[in-house]
Scaffold this active site. Structure first.
Site: not given
Length: 380
Positions: A124-127, A243, A341
């Site tokens: 899904i392409a929102m941004t 979501e 570490g």
């Protein structure tokens, strides 16, 4: 505390997910991390195992259950295994509801069988580069040309962007409509003018392909409109709660797993001639994290139960999302510190969890956006 939300059927499903991870994912995951992308064969294997389209009706090849607890089980097991790259949660829980809830019968028959088999991978392409979380700032446009739309614009940070065969694009169909002028258009692989940019180089989740997408005079058929014209904003708001729940479930599971790893480590690791666990400061750190995880888990399990019943509010989902993800971030930082570490070495799981989990407070709505939603509801 004993969890009460799962039945024997859910636990049997959990065993299936673990077997899938052991057989189809973990043996290949190091290579996927190097490649920056998972194998399409893994998606096909997930389809064969029945892990795709859990909520899709059986007539289209899905699992036929809307019980969110099965999705929660998957989120928990994938997080514990440290395999964020195979984005089945995105496919099932975020994109799935758009297809099952908004698609026409013709669209369902065209897309859902492949969606359930793993042959069709979704995104899904929102941004957008200049919009971020502000949907009203979307500049990608879709111009009505009679028999089709002409889509122009670009998107960024798109999960599954390289692999996706079917992309739901949020575009502006009414120029002056503000948030009410957005629609959802489905763009399929191979459509002329649809191009993918680079597979973005992230600090974590290396095997999850995240890409830039470009749309240059892309002709989108009218029959690829998903849902109502200019109804995109409402459609997006309707599905965001699930979501955010998926992200929250993964977050608490990640925090709990890190706590387990670190508890074992401080019992075995010695400093000044005795195990770290004998130091009061270390015991206090473990005690604080254990308490925070237990309290958060109780709230998340209640949210899972309410979401499964269809009664979870968007505000409660926002609370779950920001609280659980911020907890995950704190626990990852504190557990890494207790490893000393060694915690900074990639060969130790805590290091990978530290970088993979950092995005959790950002995607799906940032912590700040979640607090704004909650604050507005209380102070309106």
């Amino acid at each position: 505390m004993q969890r009460q939300i799962y039945t024997e059927e859910h636990e049997a499903f959990r065993a299936t997910v673990r077997t899938f991870l052991d057989k189809e994912v973990l043996p290949h995951y190091a290579q996927w991390e190097k490649d920056g992308i998972v194998s399409r064969e893994a998606w096909l294997a997930a389809g064969r195992q029945g892990l795709l389209g859990l909520a899709v009706p059986e007539e289209y090849g899905g699992g036929g259950t809307e019980d969110f607890r099965y999705s929660a089980v998957m989120a928990e097991e994938f997080t514990r295994a440290g395999v964020s790259g195979l984005a089945l949660g995105l496919h099932n829980d975020i994109i799935g509801p758009y297809l099952t809830g908004l698609a026409t019968e013709e669209q369902k028959r065209r897309w859902l069988p492949g969606y359930c088999s793993g042959e069709i991978i979704t995104a899904i392409a929102m941004t957008e580069p200049g919009a971020g979380s502000d949907l009203q700032g979307i500049r990608t446009t879709a111009e009505d040309r009679g028999g089709h739309w002409v889509l122009n614009g670009s998107k960024t940070f798109i999960s599954n962007g390289i692999l996706a065969d079917l992309v739901i694009v949020v575009a502006r169909t009414t120029p002056e409509g503000g948030a009410k002028g957005l629609s959802l258009l489905v763009v399929e692989r191979g459509t002329e003018g649809f191009e993918r940019g680079r597979n973005l180089d992230k600090i974590g989740q290396k095997s999850q392909d995240t890409a830039e997408l470009f749309f240059n005079d892309v002709r989108v058929p009218k029959e690829n409109l998903l849902g109502e014209l200019d109804g995109g904003f409402l459609h997006l708001m309707t599905n965001l709660a699930q979501e955010r729940m998926g992200i929250a479930v993964a977050a608490i599971s990640g925090a709990e797993h890190l706590l387990e790893i670190t508890t074992r480590y401080v019992k075995e690791r010695e400093a000044f001639g005795r195990p770290l666990a004998k130091l009061q400061h270390v015991r206090f750190e473990i005690a604080e994290m254990a308490t925070e995880c237990a309290v958060t888990r109780a709230f998340l399990d209640r949210c899972i139960t309410e979401h499964t019943a269809g009664t979870l509010s968007a505000v409660d989902a926002s609370m779950a999302k920001w609280w659980a993800t911020e907890l995950q971030k704190r626990v990852a930082d504190r557990c890494l510190q207790l490893h000393g570490g060694y915690g900074y070495m990639n060969e130790f799981p805590v290091a990978k969890a530290f970088t993979d989990g950092r995005i959790q407070t950002i995607y799906g709505g940032t912590t700040e956006i979640m607090k704004e939603i909650i604050g507005r509801s209380l102070l309106a």
